[in-house]
Design a protein around this motif. Structure first.
Motif, PDB file in Angstrom:
ATOM      1  N   VAL A 403     -60.104  44.810  60.741  1.00 32.78           N
ATOM      2  CA  VAL A 403     -59.831  46.244  60.816  1.00 32.78           C
ATOM      3  C   VAL A 403     -60.774  46.992  61.137  1.00 32.78           C
ATOM      4  O   VAL A 403     -61.951  46.716  60.512  1.00 32.78           O
ATOM      5  CB  VAL A 403     -59.075  46.585  59.619  1.00 32.78           C
ATOM      6  CG1 VAL A 403     -58.910  48.272  59.779  1.00 32.78           C
ATOM      7  CG2 VAL A 403     -57.563  46.235  59.523  1.00 32.78           C
ATOM      8  N   TRP A 422     -57.323  49.981  64.665  1.00 33.06           N
ATOM      9  CA  TRP A 422     -56.785  48.822  65.053  1.00 33.06           C
ATOM     10  C   TRP A 422     -57.039  47.643  64.080  1.00 33.06           C
ATOM     11  O   TRP A 422     -58.053  47.462  63.338  1.00 33.06           O
ATOM     12  CB  TRP A 422     -57.817  48.331  66.501  1.00 33.06           C
ATOM     13  CG  TRP A 422     -57.140  49.004  67.812  1.00 33.06           C
ATOM     14  CD1 TRP A 422     -55.974  48.637  68.609  1.00 33.06           C
ATOM     15  CD2 TRP A 422     -57.577  50.271  68.148  1.00 33.06           C
ATOM     16  NE1 TRP A 422     -56.103  49.747  69.498  1.00 33.06           N
ATOM     17  CE2 TRP A 422     -56.926  50.590  69.374  1.00 33.06           C
ATOM     18  CE3 TRP A 422     -58.537  51.220  67.393  1.00 33.06           C
ATOM     19  CZ2 TRP A 422     -57.163  51.650  69.908  1.00 33.06           C
ATOM     20  CZ3 TRP A 422     -58.960  52.543  68.048  1.00 33.06           C
ATOM     21  CH2 TRP A 422     -58.110  52.520  69.519  1.00 33.06           C
ATOM     22  N   VAL A 432     -53.130  50.297  64.950  1.00 34.00           N
ATOM     23  CA  VAL A 432     -52.205  51.088  63.616  1.00 34.00           C
ATOM     24  C   VAL A 432     -51.929  52.531  63.691  1.00 34.00           C
ATOM     25  O   VAL A 432     -50.834  52.763  63.238  1.00 34.00           O
ATOM     26  CB  VAL A 432     -53.226  50.475  62.371  1.00 34.00           C
ATOM     27  CG1 VAL A 432     -52.588  50.996  61.187  1.00 34.00           C
ATOM     28  CG2 VAL A 432     -53.462  49.146  62.344  1.00 34.00           C
ATOM     29  N   GLN A 462     -51.682  44.274  55.397  1.00 35.91           N
ATOM     30  CA  GLN A 462     -51.512  45.753  55.307  1.00 35.91           C
ATOM     31  C   GLN A 462     -52.706  46.826  55.271  1.00 35.91           C
ATOM     32  O   GLN A 462     -53.827  46.449  54.688  1.00 35.91           O
ATOM     33  CB  GLN A 462     -50.684  46.291  53.925  1.00 35.91           C
ATOM     34  CG  GLN A 462     -49.337  45.571  53.710  1.00 35.91           C
ATOM     35  CD  GLN A 462     -48.568  45.639  52.492  1.00 35.91           C
ATOM     36  OE1 GLN A 462     -49.050  44.797  51.733  1.00 35.91           O
ATOM     37  NE2 GLN A 462     -47.831  46.860  52.567  1.00 35.91           N
ATOM     38  N   VAL A 463     -52.652  47.861  56.032  1.00 34.30           N
ATOM     39  CA  VAL A 463     -53.961  48.713  56.092  1.00 34.30           C
ATOM     40  C   VAL A 463     -53.445  49.962  55.631  1.00 34.30           C
ATOM     41  O   VAL A 463     -52.024  50.383  55.823  1.00 34.30           O
ATOM     42  CB  VAL A 463     -53.871  48.993  57.875  1.00 34.30           C
ATOM     43  CG1 VAL A 463     -55.170  49.993  57.743  1.00 34.30           C
ATOM     44  CG2 VAL A 463     -54.170  47.512  58.203  1.00 34.30           C
ATOM     45  N   THR A 485     -49.316  50.720  55.809  1.00 33.36           N
ATOM     46  CA  THR A 485     -48.408  49.939  56.481  1.00 33.36           C
ATOM     47  C   THR A 485     -47.652  49.028  55.425  1.00 33.36           C
ATOM     48  O   THR A 485     -48.379  48.679  54.563  1.00 33.36           O
ATOM     49  CB  THR A 485     -48.953  49.033  57.625  1.00 33.36           C
ATOM     50  OG1 THR A 485     -49.937  48.170  56.974  1.00 33.36           O
ATOM     51  CG2 THR A 485     -49.348  49.879  58.650  1.00 33.36           C
ATOM     52  N   ASP A 489     -45.213  45.879  59.077  1.00 38.35           N
ATOM     53  CA  ASP A 489     -46.291  46.786  59.962  1.00 38.35           C
ATOM     54  C   ASP A 489     -45.859  48.159  60.267  1.00 38.35           C
ATOM     55  O   ASP A 489     -46.404  48.753  61.144  1.00 38.35           O
ATOM     56  CB  ASP A 489     -46.901  45.942  61.245  1.00 38.35           C
ATOM     57  CG  ASP A 489     -47.305  44.715  60.932  1.00 38.35           C
ATOM     58  OD1 ASP A 489     -48.271  44.478  59.833  1.00 38.35           O
ATOM     59  OD2 ASP A 489     -47.361  43.824  61.954  1.00 38.35           O
ATOM     60  N   LEU A 491     -45.813  51.848  59.352  1.00 36.44           N
ATOM     61  CA  LEU A 491     -46.603  52.987  58.865  1.00 36.44           C
ATOM     62  C   LEU A 491     -45.981  53.850  58.139  1.00 36.44           C
ATOM     63  O   LEU A 491     -44.995  54.498  58.453  1.00 36.44           O
ATOM     64  CB  LEU A 491     -47.543  53.791  59.886  1.00 36.44           C
ATOM     65  CG  LEU A 491     -48.675  54.351  59.444  1.00 36.44           C
ATOM     66  CD1 LEU A 491     -49.594  53.519  58.759  1.00 36.44           C
ATOM     67  CD2 LEU A 491     -49.426  55.044  60.610  1.00 36.44           C
TER      68      LEU A 491
END
Length: 582
Positions: A403, A422, A432, A462-463, A485, A489, A491
């Protein structure tokens, strides 16, 4: 009761994995937004389960004093929290006001406060930073000591680690530096508190430091990287040591202001770092490299002037960011890093990239000038939003996913949409979030921008990140938030300035407060296996700090809902609506 508002308020309630913990969030949404499934889905507010860990004004465990404020917080994969805090009372002074608390025993307990373990009895902590907690419940931190007859500026920083009732000193300024000539001592823990020390699930630490002493040391900025992975503190790499993967006589060196970047550390005790080179045949075209112990031995991953795979014939690596960016490592021994490029086919439109090393092979993840996934055709990675690099420091998780924040340029790009986040693997990259895009969970027309701040990644891919907002109706009271997220994925908004939340974990007792500030550990970015403090664990739990309009503060944990939770909530939305009257 007063007049009823023409706003319908949703009460999202869900029990956390820890019994008895409940956190309610009140979101002010116009009634008409709830009329259709599609409109509510666009709003994108998740049914996020949260719990309050602690609040200012509560008694701090292990003391008879009240919490006054909080510092950084970290979490492990068991959902246990560690945080630093300050207590207040007439009997509290600078020698005993700062402490660290942890949930490693199940209940919130005091780990350390006042006198610093492993040193003279009259030496006390005045502050903490770089706090981390591993999956065994052990913590690591930097302690900053109060001035005293035995504490000077040359001896007021140290690194400690351990568990409840077993905190041990790892290293301290002024102590002899292992692996160096007699009389050489630690003079400065470089990069701190921004970047370290690193701390893994085996209880090992790793850090870089400058050294000083009467003994003559090669070069002008002598420093090294140390770790206690063998059970005792040892030098991993130092200025003047042979640099693996280079010709005979070439050593780790210094350019007068920089020698080593801050190391990262995986659970096997393997490190990755940047270093300057010196020796025969070394000049400004090849005097920098990236090293990793992934695979079980220290090896050269990439060197300034060496071929950059995937970047075209004759293209070579340039700068790796010196002390601005560090390579990251995971438990599989993979390493990710950012580098500039030079060569006959390289110009200002394509001279930066992100790489991943896997089993000795280098793979290009993203490059300036490449089409940016999720952007309008014609828009590419580029611009100048992130210093001179266009890509931020990458974060790497256990799956080999990387990321980063990237800048954009192109015919459809302006200052309101020229940055994004990203996530990608080799051959696969996706957007993202991007400046200028609708921010999920907010009113129509509220967009991400003008910047993304802290971002992090867990082992599930997960971000989580914080971001500012732009759009009509915004001011300093509601123009930023935290998003994450889910495992599909999607958000989700976690918390936003201006949210009114119930901070009492008891569902029968309501304590509503309005969010005026937030943050999670902004000193580091982590993918979960690099030794950096973790704020987003592998089961989707995010720890963060909130401030409220009444000047109170708290530490909170949000659990990102499993996919499908929002859909189930919408189905029963009519049963969960609640109108508040004033």
């Amino acid at each position: 009761m007063g007049r009823c508002s023409n706003w319908t308020e949703n009460l999202f309630e869900k029990e956390n994995q820890m019994p008895g913990k409940l956190f309610k969030t009140y979101i002010r949404i116009p009634t008409f937004v709830l009329l259709t499934l599609s409109i509510l889905t666009n709003v994108g507010r998740a049914d996020v389960s949260m719990r309050t860990v602690t609040l200012t004004g509560e008694i701090a465990p292990g003391t008879s004093f009240l919490y006054e404020s909080f510092g950084n917080a970290a979490i492990n994969d068991l959902g246990q929290i560690a945080f630093s805090g300050i207590v207040t009372d007439t009997d509290v002074d600078n020698l005993n006001r700062s402490g660290i608390w942890s949930e490693s025993t199940g209940d919130l307990s005091l780990i350390v406060r006042g006198a610093a373990p492993g040193i003279a009895p009259e030496e006390y902590y005045r502050a903490f930073t770089a706090l981390a907690i591993n999956d065994t419940g052990e913590v690591s931190y930097i302690g900053i000591l109060s001035e005293s007859p035995t504490v000077t500026n040359a001896k007021d920083w140290g690194i400690w680690s351990g568990g409840l009732n077993s905190i041990n000193l790892v290293a301290r300024e002024g102590d002899l530096a292992p692996g160096t000539p007699d009389g050489v001592v630690f003079a400065l823990f470089e990069g701190l508190p921004y970047a370290g020390p690193m701390f893994n699930n085996s209880g090992h630490t790793a850090f870089k430091a400058e050294v000083s002493g009467l003994t003559i040391i090669p070069y002008t900025n002598s420093s090294g990287i140390w770790s206690n992975r063998s059970g005792t503190l040892e030098l991993i790499a130092g200025v003047g040591d042979t640099a693996p993967g280079t010709p005979d006589g070439v050593v780790f060196g210094s350019n007068g202001y920089f020698a080593f970047g801050t190391p990262t550390l995986n659970d096997a005790g393997q490190t990755a770092f940047i270093s300057v080179l010196a020796g025969p045949g070394i000049d400004t075209s090849n005097n920098l490299g990236v090293w990793s112990e992934g695979g079980g031995f220290l090896h050269l991953v990439a060197q300034r002037g060496s071929t950059a795979p995937g970047a075209g014939e004759g293209t070579v690596f340039g700068s790796f960011g010196d002390d601005v960016k560090e390579p990251v490592i995971n438990n599989a021994g993979q390493t990710a890093f950012v580098s500039s490029l030079t060569g006959p086919l390289v110009d200002s439109t394509n001279n930066i990239g992100v790489w991943l090393e896997d089993s000795g092979s280098l793979h290009l993840i993203a490059r300036k000038g490449d089409p940016a996934p999720g952007a309008t055709p014609g828009d590419v990675f580029g611009g100048n939003r992130i210093t001179n690099y266009q890509f931020s420091s990458p974060v790497l998780n256990s799956k080999g996913q990387v990321v980063f924040v990237g800048s954009l340029t192109g015919p459809n790009v302006n200052t309101s949409n020229d940055q994004g986040i990203w996530i990608g693997e080799v051959g696969s990259l996706r957007l993202v979030a991007r400046e200028g895009n609708q921010a999920p969970g907010t009113e129509t027309g509220v967009l991400f921008g003008p910047s993304f701040n802290t971002y992090t990644l867990n082992g599930a891919g997960q971000v989580a990140f914080s971001a500012r907002l732009t759009g009509s109706g915004l001011d300093s009271s509601n123009s930023a938030g935290i998003w994450a997220t889910d495992t599909n994925d999607v958000l989700q908004l976690i918390v936003r300035l201006g949210d009114v939340i119930d901070v009492n974990n008891d569902p029968l007792i309501e304590d509503l407060r309005t969010v005026s500030g937030f943050g999670f550990n902004t000193t580091v970015l982590s993918g979960g296996e690099d030794g950096r403090p973790i704020v987003f664990n592998n089961v989707g739990q995010l720890v963060f700090w909130l401030r409220f309009t009444d000047d109170s503060e708290g530490i909170f944990v949000a659990t990102i809902p499993e996919p499908g939770t929002v859909a189930l909530f919408v189905t029963g939305a009519g049963l969960m609506l609640r109108r508040r009257c004033r």
